[in-house]
Design an enzyme around this catalytic site. Structure first.
Site, short mmCIF file in Angstrom:
data_model
loop_
_atom_site.label_atom_id
_atom_site.label_comp_id
_atom_site.label_asym_id
_atom_site.label_seq_id
_atom_site.Cartn_x
_atom_site.Cartn_y
_atom_site.Cartn_z
N LYS A 90 0.87 -1.19 0.00
CA LYS A 90 0.00 0.00 0.00
C LYS A 90 0.89 1.22 0.00
CE LYS A 90 -3.94 2.13 0.25
NZ LYS A 90 -3.52 2.84 -1.00
N GLN A 111 7.25 3.80 3.95
CA GLN A 111 5.84 3.41 4.00
C GLN A 111 5.63 2.13 4.81
OE1 GLN A 111 3.85 5.50 1.53
NE2 GLN A 111 2.21 4.99 2.96
N LYS A 114 5.46 3.33 8.44
CA LYS A 114 4.28 4.20 8.60
C LYS A 114 3.02 3.34 8.65
CE LYS A 114 4.04 7.52 5.55
NZ LYS A 114 3.69 8.40 4.40
N LYS A 126 5.37 1.70 -3.09
CA LYS A 126 5.30 3.07 -3.65
C LYS A 126 5.57 2.98 -5.13
CE LYS A 126 4.67 7.30 -2.17
NZ LYS A 126 3.95 7.77 -0.98
N GLY A 165 -2.68 8.26 -4.29
CA GLY A 165 -2.00 9.45 -4.79
C GLY A 165 -0.77 9.82 -3.98
N ASP A 166 -0.03 10.75 -4.51
CA ASP A 166 1.11 11.40 -3.83
C ASP A 166 1.35 12.67 -4.66
OD1 ASP A 166 3.33 10.67 -1.65
OD2 ASP A 166 4.40 11.61 -3.31
N THR A 210 -4.47 13.53 5.17
CA THR A 210 -3.04 13.65 5.50
C THR A 210 -2.78 14.95 6.25
OG1 THR A 210 -2.57 12.43 3.49
CG2 THR A 210 -0.71 13.49 4.58
N ASN A 241 -2.15 19.17 -1.80
CA ASN A 241 -3.18 18.47 -1.01
C ASN A 241 -2.86 18.50 0.49
OD1 ASN A 241 -3.70 15.58 0.33
ND2 ASN A 241 -5.47 16.18 -0.90
N SER A 377 -6.90 5.77 3.70
CA SER A 377 -6.97 4.87 2.54
C SER A 377 -7.39 3.47 2.99
CB SER A 377 -5.60 4.78 1.86
OG SER A 377 -5.38 5.88 1.01
#
Ligand code: NDP
Ligand code: 2IT
Length: 445
Positions: A90, A111, A114, A126, A165-166, A210, A241, A377
């Site tokens: 993810k 990630q 996290k 990622k 997204g990123d 976020t 964002n 998410s």
């Protein structure tokens, strides 16, 4: 650093030449993990660290597309499936010209920890491309996304790998990606991507999550010193964002956000950023911060320069990696800084982090402070799996609980390991132990 870990670090660095951001992320985690290996020699015997630093799978692919003039363009696409001990891979997709394997790997590596900290069943991954969406028409972005998904679709799935997204990938891009996945596979597989639109499987609060989460985490840190966001003077970097939603939440809690930036410059708005106008300029018109300054009037726009020249009591770096260095950190400390919450991934250099920690500034590292996005998410995936959709209030309450829980886990772990208030140590150890235990239980794979 612990001598046993130094040898492993050297091998990892030598095996991945030139990937400087990945090296930085690995070294920062290794620096926290000595004491864990004293307590758990079984992690060393099972080579958990060596396995963690080697992605389970790395995919690099050509992305051909045509621009509006009919000219053929070629980009490079990536998906690094780093670790699936806790759940399907993810993590987001980044479209930015600077993207290369070293950036995707640093993001994927962070990630893992996290996602473990969120307490949700998600592994780490990622992806992205060196595509620059700036100045591209909707039609060009759509063709790019369709071409990108035409390769990516065979590697992802609700139970395999779930992108989101990123930087450079928001609701528009997720829409084009989802449409192409659905067309190729003939499956309405909602759980294959997150960050979807609300009418087609998205979750309320995911767009805000976020930035909101970063502020909620930072508020928890402030409370350990008997303060809060109320009355703070805040500087935020970025105006995408994460930044916009961090600004909105900080101001809702009584702070004044006096400055924000984009890659061209920054604006100083002493009355507090007008969030509705900022959203209109950046999210609807896809224009620049300079346009915000012109429309707002009476504010200072600084072309180039660093937003970290503006004094603040709380700094929320929400743009990109290594945007705040040791010199900027020292300046901020002299200006009266009390707390930093990383909305972006690895925005503070290692020098900057040392400056903050030595000065006693509360420092919330990205893998804890910005985990609200990926956590929401995972809530989107839950809603998709149960074909349900939750209210804004319910979803925001879940996000708040998760962020408070992450803060607690980091603080308690730092305390357990004898470094109270060291959220870097708490986040690294807290995330690592969870993943390491699962890897041990699942055998040598
Ligand atoms: P956006 O694309 O929405 O916004 C990015 C912002 O950062 C823009 O203002 C952009 O300015 C600025 N920026 C990007 N690259 C640079 C650069 N090289 N130098 C200076 N400014 C730059 O991205 P997000 O807000 O989604 O992401 C921001 C950060 O938050 C990233 O580090 C991302 O990894 C992280 N993050 C995002 C999550 C999410 O859910 N979206 C979740 C957790 C972390 P410009 O427009 O001029 O390029
Ligand atoms: O860095 C991140 O955590 C994200 N870009 C969000 C990832 C996700 O899967 O929501």
């Amino acid at each position: 650093m612990d001598a046993r870990l130094e040898a492993i670090r050297d091998t990892v660095l030598a095996r991945n030449p030139g990937e400087v951001e990945f090296h930085q992320a690995v070294v920062e985690v290794f620096e926290s993990l000595g004491p864990v290996h004293d307590r758990h020699p079984e992690f060393l015997e099972a080579a958990i660290l060596e396995r963690l630093c080697e992605p389970e799978r790395q995919i690099i692919f050509r992305v051909p597309w045509t621009d509006d003039s009919g000219r053929v363009r070629i980009n490079r696409g990536f998906r690094v499936e780093f670790n699936s001990a806790l759940g399907p891979y993810k993590g987001g997709l980044r479209f930015h010209p600077s993207v290369y394997l070293g950036i995707v790997k640093f993001l994927g590596f962070e990630q893992i920890f996290k996602n473990a900290l969120t307490g949700m069943p998600i592994g780490g991954g990622k992806g992205g491309a060196d595509f620059d969406p700036r100045g591209r028409s909707d039609a060009e972005v759509m063709r790019f996304c369709q071409s990108f998904m035409t390769e990516l679709y065979r590697h992802i799935g609700e139970y395999t790998d779930v992108p989101a997204g990123d930087i450079g990938v928001g609701g528009r891009e997720i829409g084009y990606l989802f449409g192409q996945y659905k067309r190729i596979t003939n499956r309405y597989e909602s759980g294959v991507l997150t960050g979807k639109g609300i009418s087609w499987g998205g979750s309320l609060v995911r767009p805000e999550a976020t930035g909101f989460g970063t502020v909620i985490f930072t508020e928890q840190m402030l409370r350990t010193r008997g303060t809060s966001f109320d009355g703070q003077r805040v500087v935020v970097s970025g105006s995408g964002n994460v930044a916009i939603n961090a600004i909105a939440k900080a101001q809702a809690l009584g702070a004044t956000v006096v400055a924000c930036s984009d890659s061209s410059g920054y604006v100083v708005d002493e009355a507090g950023i007008d969030v509705a106008l900022l959203r209109e300029v950046k999210e609807v018109q896809r224009a620049r911060l300079k346009d915000y300054a012109e429309r707002r009037g009476g504010v200072a726009y600084v072309d180039g320069g660093s937003v970290w020249d503006v004094d603040a009591s709380v700094a929320l770096p929400c743009a990109t990696q290594n945007e705040l260095d040791g010199g900027a950190a020292a300046r901020l400390v002299r200006g009266g800084l009390v707390a930093v919450g990383e909305g972006a991934n690895m925005p503070c250099t290692r020098d900057a982090v040392s400056v903050f920690q030595q000065a006693g500034v509360l420092f919330g590292p990205g893998k804890a402070a910005n985990a609200g996005g990926v956590a929401t998410s995972a809530l989107e995936m839950q809603q998709n799996a149960s074909r349900d959709s939750w209210t804004f209030e319910h979803t925001e309450a879940r996000l708040t609980d998760i962020m408070v829980g992450i803060h607690h886990r980091c603080a308690a772990t730092a305390e357990e390991y004898g470094e109270p208030g060291n959220y870097v140590l708490g986040a690294n150890i807290g995330g690592f132990v969870k993943v390491a235990d699962a890897m041990l239980a699942q055998g040598l794979i």
